[in-house]
Design a protein around this motif. Structure first.
Motif, short mmCIF file in Angstrom:
data_model
loop_
_atom_site.label_atom_id
_atom_site.label_comp_id
_atom_site.label_asym_id
_atom_site.label_seq_id
_atom_site.Cartn_x
_atom_site.Cartn_y
_atom_site.Cartn_z
N ARG A 90 1.58 3.22 -0.32
CA ARG A 90 1.01 1.98 0.23
C ARG A 90 2.02 1.25 1.11
O ARG A 90 1.66 0.70 2.16
CB ARG A 90 0.55 1.08 -0.92
N PHE A 91 3.28 1.25 0.71
CA PHE A 91 4.32 0.60 1.51
C PHE A 91 4.40 1.23 2.90
O PHE A 91 4.41 0.53 3.92
CB PHE A 91 5.67 0.72 0.79
N ILE A 92 4.45 2.56 2.94
CA ILE A 92 4.50 3.27 4.23
C ILE A 92 3.21 3.03 5.01
O ILE A 92 3.24 2.80 6.23
CB ILE A 92 4.70 4.78 4.01
N ALA A 97 -9.19 -0.86 5.20
CA ALA A 97 -8.04 -1.71 4.88
C ALA A 97 -7.98 -2.02 3.39
O ALA A 97 -6.90 -2.02 2.77
CB ALA A 97 -8.10 -2.99 5.70
N LEU A 98 -9.14 -2.29 2.80
CA LEU A 98 -9.17 -2.58 1.36
C LEU A 98 -8.77 -1.36 0.54
O LEU A 98 -8.07 -1.49 -0.49
CB LEU A 98 -10.58 -3.04 0.96
N LEU A 99 -9.18 -0.18 0.99
CA LEU A 99 -8.86 1.04 0.25
C LEU A 99 -7.37 1.38 0.31
O LEU A 99 -6.86 2.09 -0.56
CB LEU A 99 -9.69 2.21 0.79
N ILE A 100 -6.68 0.88 1.34
CA ILE A 100 -5.23 1.10 1.42
C ILE A 100 -4.54 0.51 0.19
O ILE A 100 -3.57 1.07 -0.33
CB ILE A 100 -4.66 0.47 2.71
N ALA A 157 4.13 6.68 15.36
CA ALA A 157 4.11 5.48 14.52
C ALA A 157 4.81 5.74 13.19
O ALA A 157 5.61 4.91 12.72
CB ALA A 157 2.67 5.04 14.28
N LEU A 158 4.56 6.89 12.58
CA LEU A 158 5.21 7.20 11.31
C LEU A 158 6.71 7.41 11.50
O LEU A 158 7.52 6.96 10.67
CB LEU A 158 4.58 8.45 10.67
N ALA A 159 7.09 8.06 12.59
CA ALA A 159 8.51 8.25 12.88
C ALA A 159 9.22 6.91 13.03
O ALA A 159 10.37 6.74 12.58
CB ALA A 159 8.68 9.10 14.14
N GLU A 160 8.55 5.94 13.64
CA GLU A 160 9.14 4.61 13.81
C GLU A 160 9.28 3.90 12.46
O GLU A 160 10.28 3.20 12.21
CB GLU A 160 8.27 3.78 14.75
N VAL A 161 8.31 4.08 11.57
CA VAL A 161 8.42 3.50 10.22
C VAL A 161 9.64 4.06 9.51
O VAL A 161 10.44 3.31 8.91
CB VAL A 161 7.14 3.80 9.41
N TYR A 162 9.81 5.37 9.58
CA TYR A 162 10.96 6.00 8.92
C TYR A 162 12.28 5.57 9.57
O TYR A 162 13.29 5.38 8.89
CB TYR A 162 10.83 7.52 8.96
N HIS A 170 3.08 -0.39 6.83
CA HIS A 170 3.97 -0.43 8.00
C HIS A 170 3.46 0.51 9.10
O HIS A 170 3.61 0.21 10.30
CB HIS A 170 5.40 -0.06 7.58
N PHE A 171 2.88 1.62 8.71
CA PHE A 171 2.28 2.56 9.67
C PHE A 171 1.15 1.89 10.44
O PHE A 171 1.07 1.96 11.68
CB PHE A 171 1.77 3.79 8.91
#
Length: 507
Positions: free
Chosen positions: A300-302, A289-292, A321-326, A305-306
């Motif tokens: 980082r924004f994506i 999580a810290l490395l994100i 999950a990525l499709a839902e973010v988009y 949310h991912f």
């Protein structure tokens, strides 16, 4: 007492693409392999003098089937026939049959094609060729090599000849010894060898004849080098139905669902010394999580949310999950953009994997259940402060089998394989131990929770400890689940079963 011919047919593989001359091909093969003389192979039918009356009584179609397959045998075993001084004899037999059915010109043309090793010839030959299996470095506690050995042993028990290439004991350049050779299949376990190139940039495996199969055990997005640098006639095998669909859509390879299997073991009368065991590593989700936060801003924004989508919807695949973010962002990426972004989301993906592994174990510890974990990483984990977490050193595959047999129940926590099945799951059941696993669509319709195994949802962990307590206290119910799971796994999750499915693919 068995005749020589009968004993040969029992001990060797058969070419399943031959029908009327299959037994002849087996005898020719053994003669070639063991340098037998013609007197030792008297049972070869196509070398018998033709009985014209019997031949004329047969149908033209049946006669042509004999001619077709004998033309293959003339080409494949030309050297054996020449050594026996039977090459011309068999050709004359074929032409005599061809005259009877008025197909002499067709027979001559077919024989020429077979002698020139046409595509038709290679297709028939392939079914009688060895399988080449790749072994690699000792990674993942040697489990990939164990897969190769167990699949190879299953092939051999079915009469299939198997050869191995081991990158730990042989140099990459040694692969050149297979150039020009024909194999029924070349099979690797998440190997990079299919990407090896020649000096001119061409793929070495384009010069090794036969279909190539690479087993992939991680999400295919992390395997893009293995899936984009490949020779012709390349196929993928994976353990998760979602990965089948992903690989076919984004990498355009024909992909088969065939999870790794377990090994049927001799069930020892061992005392159940572990209530709940888990063999696997502890991953530091907080570090991920810290490395994100060190990722480029637009990624980082994506990523944030991912990760949120994975935590909110634990049944989502990574791509869902990525499709839902988009979708929420109102943007429709191209396939190339989607694939590239998903590849960048390695850290949030494993953050979710490690987070839920932590949560599963913590839920059991908080309820006072003893959990025996195997792996050095647990000793420095935040959970090591729990007195009911018993940490043991790393174990290899052989030791793991004994631990599972000594466990009342054993945990499997998927690395986000939402439609998959793993060798850990198979082996736990084959050790006649209760498998406790998070849900995966592979189980649906194959296994029933609380009947064959225990299934839990990652977003409903509150009920899991109480259920496990109940089964730990009720030996009869627990042993019933273990027995039913063992019976089903013996029928469905062994390497013999996987070998039979691969046989159907290779047909």
């Amino acid at each position: 007492m068995l005749t020589f011919k009968e004993s040969i047919l029992l001990m060797t593989r058969v070419n399943c693409r031959l029908k009327v001359r299959q037994e002849d091909e087996v005898l020719f093969y053994q003669a070639e392999k063991n340098n037998l003389d013609v007197e030792e192979c008297k049972g070869i039918l196509c070398l018998q003098p033709i009985n014209s009356d019997k031949v004329e009584a047969g149908s033209v179609d049946d006669l042509w089937k004999e001619i077709y397959e004998e033309c293959f045998l003339v080409s494949r075993y030309k050297d054996v026939l020449l050594n026996w001084d039977r090459f011309n004899f068999l050709i004359e037999n074929i032409l005599e049959k061809a005259e009877i059915c008025n197909k002499k010109l067709e027979a001559v043309a077919l024989m020429e094609q077979m002698l020139l090793r046409s595509e038709e010839y290679l297709w028939i030959e392939e079914a009688g060729c060895p399988v080449l299996l790749y072994k690699s470095d000792d990674v993942c506690h040697n489990v990939l090599n164990i897969f190769a050995e167990q699949l190879g042993a299953a092939f051999e028990r079915a009469g299939q000849e198997v050869e191995y290439f081991d990158t730990e004991t042989e140099e990459i350049n040694d692969l050149n010894k297979f150039r020009g050779r024909h194999f029924r299949a070349v099979i690797g376990m998440q190997t990079y060898l299919f990407g090896v190139r020649m000096m001119d940039g061409s793929y070495l495996h384009d010069y090794i004849i036969g279909p190539k199969f690479n087993f992939i055990f991680d999400h295919p997005v992390w395997m893009r080098h293995h899936l984009t640098n490949v020779p012709k006639n390349f196929y993928v095998i994976t353990h998760d139905i979602n990965y089948v669909q992903f690989t076919q859509h984004y990498y355009h390879h024909k992909t088969y669902l065939l999870p790794p299997a377990g090994q049927i073991v001799t069930l020892e009368d061992l005392r159940e010394i572990y209530d709940i065991s888990f063999i696997g590593t502890y991953g530091d989700y907080w570090n991920q999580a810290l490395l994100i936060h060190e990722m480029p801003r637009e990624i980082r924004f994506i990523a944030n949310h991912f990760l949120l989508e994975l935590r909110k919807n634990t049944n989502y695949t990574a791509e869902e999950a990525l499709a839902e973010v988009y979708r929420k962002k109102g943007y429709q990426p191209t396939d190339e953009e989607f694939l590239e972004m998903l590849w960048e989301l390695y850290r949030p993906y494993f953050c979710a994997v490690y987070y839920y592994r932590h949560c599963v174990i913590k839920s059991l510890l908080d309820a006072g259940l003893r959990v025996d974990v195997f792996g050095e990483t647990w000793q420095t984990s935040p959970l090591s402060v729990y007195p009911n977490l018993v940490c043991h050193p790393n174990v290899r595959y052989e030791e793991a089998v004994r631990i599972w047999q000594q466990s009342k129940m054993s945990l499997n926590i998927m690395s986000w394989h939402k439609g998959g099945f793993t060798e850990r799951m198979a082996n736990i059941m084959l050790c006649k131990t209760v498998l406790v696993t998070d849900d995966t669509s592979y189980l649906h319709g194959r296994y029933a929770s609380d009947e064959d195994l225990i299934v839990f949802r990652l977003d409903e962990l509150k009920t899991l400890p109480q259920k496990l307590k109940m089964y730990l206290e009720n030996e009869e119910k627990r042993h019933g689940i273990a027995e039913r799971g063992w019976r089903k796994a013996c029928c469905n999750e062994t390497w013999e079963v996987r070998e039979r499915i691969l046989e159907e693919v290779l047909l």
